[in-house]
Design a protein around this motif. Structure first.
Motif, PDB file in Angstrom:
ATOM      1  N   TYR A 172      66.002 -17.646 -32.539  1.00 48.49           N
ATOM      2  CA  TYR A 172      66.038 -16.279 -32.027  1.00 48.49           C
ATOM      3  C   TYR A 172      66.298 -16.297 -30.526  1.00 48.49           C
ATOM      4  O   TYR A 172      66.107 -17.305 -29.845  1.00 48.49           O
ATOM      5  CB  TYR A 172      64.747 -15.521 -32.346  1.00 48.49           C
ATOM      6  N   ILE A 216      65.586 -13.743 -27.048  1.00 41.61           N
ATOM      7  CA  ILE A 216      64.979 -12.542 -26.480  1.00 41.61           C
ATOM      8  C   ILE A 216      66.011 -11.891 -25.567  1.00 41.61           C
ATOM      9  O   ILE A 216      66.494 -12.510 -24.608  1.00 41.61           O
ATOM     10  CB  ILE A 216      63.702 -12.874 -25.688  1.00 41.61           C
ATOM     11  N   THR A 250      64.669  -8.564 -29.789  1.00 38.55           N
ATOM     12  CA  THR A 250      64.804  -9.898 -30.375  1.00 38.55           C
ATOM     13  C   THR A 250      66.001  -9.920 -31.308  1.00 38.55           C
ATOM     14  O   THR A 250      66.195  -9.017 -32.118  1.00 38.55           O
ATOM     15  CB  THR A 250      63.540 -10.272 -31.172  1.00 38.55           C
ATOM     16  N   LEU A 303      59.566  -9.679 -33.075  1.00 40.68           N
ATOM     17  CA  LEU A 303      58.778 -10.917 -33.111  1.00 40.68           C
ATOM     18  C   LEU A 303      57.471 -10.710 -33.846  1.00 40.68           C
ATOM     19  O   LEU A 303      56.926 -11.643 -34.429  1.00 40.68           O
ATOM     20  CB  LEU A 303      58.504 -11.405 -31.683  1.00 40.68           C
ATOM     21  N   ASN A 350      56.267 -13.324 -36.537  1.00 39.35           N
ATOM     22  CA  ASN A 350      55.030 -14.069 -36.304  1.00 39.35           C
ATOM     23  C   ASN A 350      54.018 -13.955 -37.440  1.00 39.35           C
ATOM     24  O   ASN A 350      52.979 -14.611 -37.417  1.00 39.35           O
ATOM     25  CB  ASN A 350      54.393 -13.634 -34.987  1.00 39.35           C
TER      26      ASN A 350
END
Length: 307
Positions: free
Chosen positions: A209, A211, A217, A241, A245
């Motif tokens: 990924y 940022i 993202t 994210l 996560n």
């Protein structure tokens, strides 16, 4: 071994995607945006996904599903969460990853799941997978007692184009055409089942990924060409994210493609293990136009994401 007792059915899969057509040899039904499951219904409810994971503990609102059938049976169905009459894949997939009983209970009360059954593989004490689909449909209609927990998939004959146009108008995923004479081959991709999709949906491997500005993202995605991982670009819309996560992923210090594709110098690279769903407008070139991230799926391995 009795397929009910063995409880290891791998669902039959769709082999082809085509443009909508009409045919007297097919039935046509809505393609629902949920999790494909098989349920073994006898004296209790046993729901399993395509990888044979037990789903009933995660969807306790369906624990009495076996009371909604007249005889012992095995149903092939979609497990989904409806909001305002529309399937919400993110809600059902989010629940599928939960392990906390309290959170599961809260979610089941707020967004209760239901199933739409479209096939029956076992009736009373008999394997009926080798009966033609149109005959299995009669057994299915007879065995299910419909309520808010379970419904039977409706179908029409001949008019596939008309149903596709209606599905497109309503913003649903697509239509499945099934040959009336088709038998049920466990775990096989059959050309007797064909999908018409309003939007292209692809399963992709998350490879890293980036940022971007304003904390956006962008996921770096790939697909396999046999056993070679191929770079397929980025998906940004729908990505966060926070969602990523919620899953286990492993950060690595090299590109899993074997090189760094242009524009990815600042990437955080991940082991190519997580699979996500990417929805996009159809293109003739096989790429992604206006791609949208639709969620993580745990019922598919990375190597199954083929170009």
């Amino acid at each position: 071994m009795d397929i009910f007792d063995n409880r290891n059915i791998s669902p039959m899969l769709i082999a082809e995607m085509k443009d909508p057509f009409d045919s007297p040899d097919y039935i046509f039904e809505i393609k629902w945006d949920g999790i494909r499951c098989v349920s073994y219904l006898g004296t209790e409810t046993d729901i399993r996904n395509k990888r044979n994971k037990l789903m009933a503990p995660i969807f306790p609102e369906l624990q009495n599903l076996h009371e909604q059938v007249k005889v012992k049976c095995i149903l092939d169905h979609e497990l989904l969460v409806l909001r305002n009459g529309m399937p919400k894949f993110y809600e059902v997939q989010k629940r599928a990853t939960m392990t906390n009983p309290f959170k599961i209970k809260l979610s089941s009360e707020r967004y209760p799941a239901s199933i739409i059954a479209y096939d029956i593989l076992y009736y009373k004490d008999k394997d009926i997978t080798m009966l033609p689909l149109i005959e299995r449909k009669k057994y299915l209609q007879d065995v299910v007692i419909e309520n808010e927990m379970i419904s039977v998939s409706r179908y029409i004959e001949h008019n596939g184009i008309m149903l596709f146009d209606l599905v497109k108008e309503k913003g649903l995923e697509g239509v499945v055409a099934k040959k009336k004479s088709s038998l049920y081959w466990q775990g096989k991709r059959s050309k007797d089942w064909i999908k018409f999709k309003v939007l292209d949906t692809d399963d992709c491997v998350i490879c890293g990924y980036i940022i971007k500005e304003k904390s956006m993202t962008s996921l770096i995605i790939g697909q396999y060409d046999e056993d070679v991982l191929v770079y397929k670009g980025h998906v940004t819309l729908g990505v966060s994210l926070r969602i990523l996560n919620q899953y286990n992923y492993k950060v690595i210090d090299y590109s899993p493609f074997g090189y760094i594709p242009q524009g990815n110098d600042n990437a955080v690279w991940l082991a190519p293990e997580l699979v996500c769903i990417v929805e996009s407008m159809p293109t003739d070139k096989g790429g992604f136009r206006q791609p949208v991230f639709k969620g993580i799926r745990e019922d598919k391995t990375a190597l199954e994401c083929q170009v």
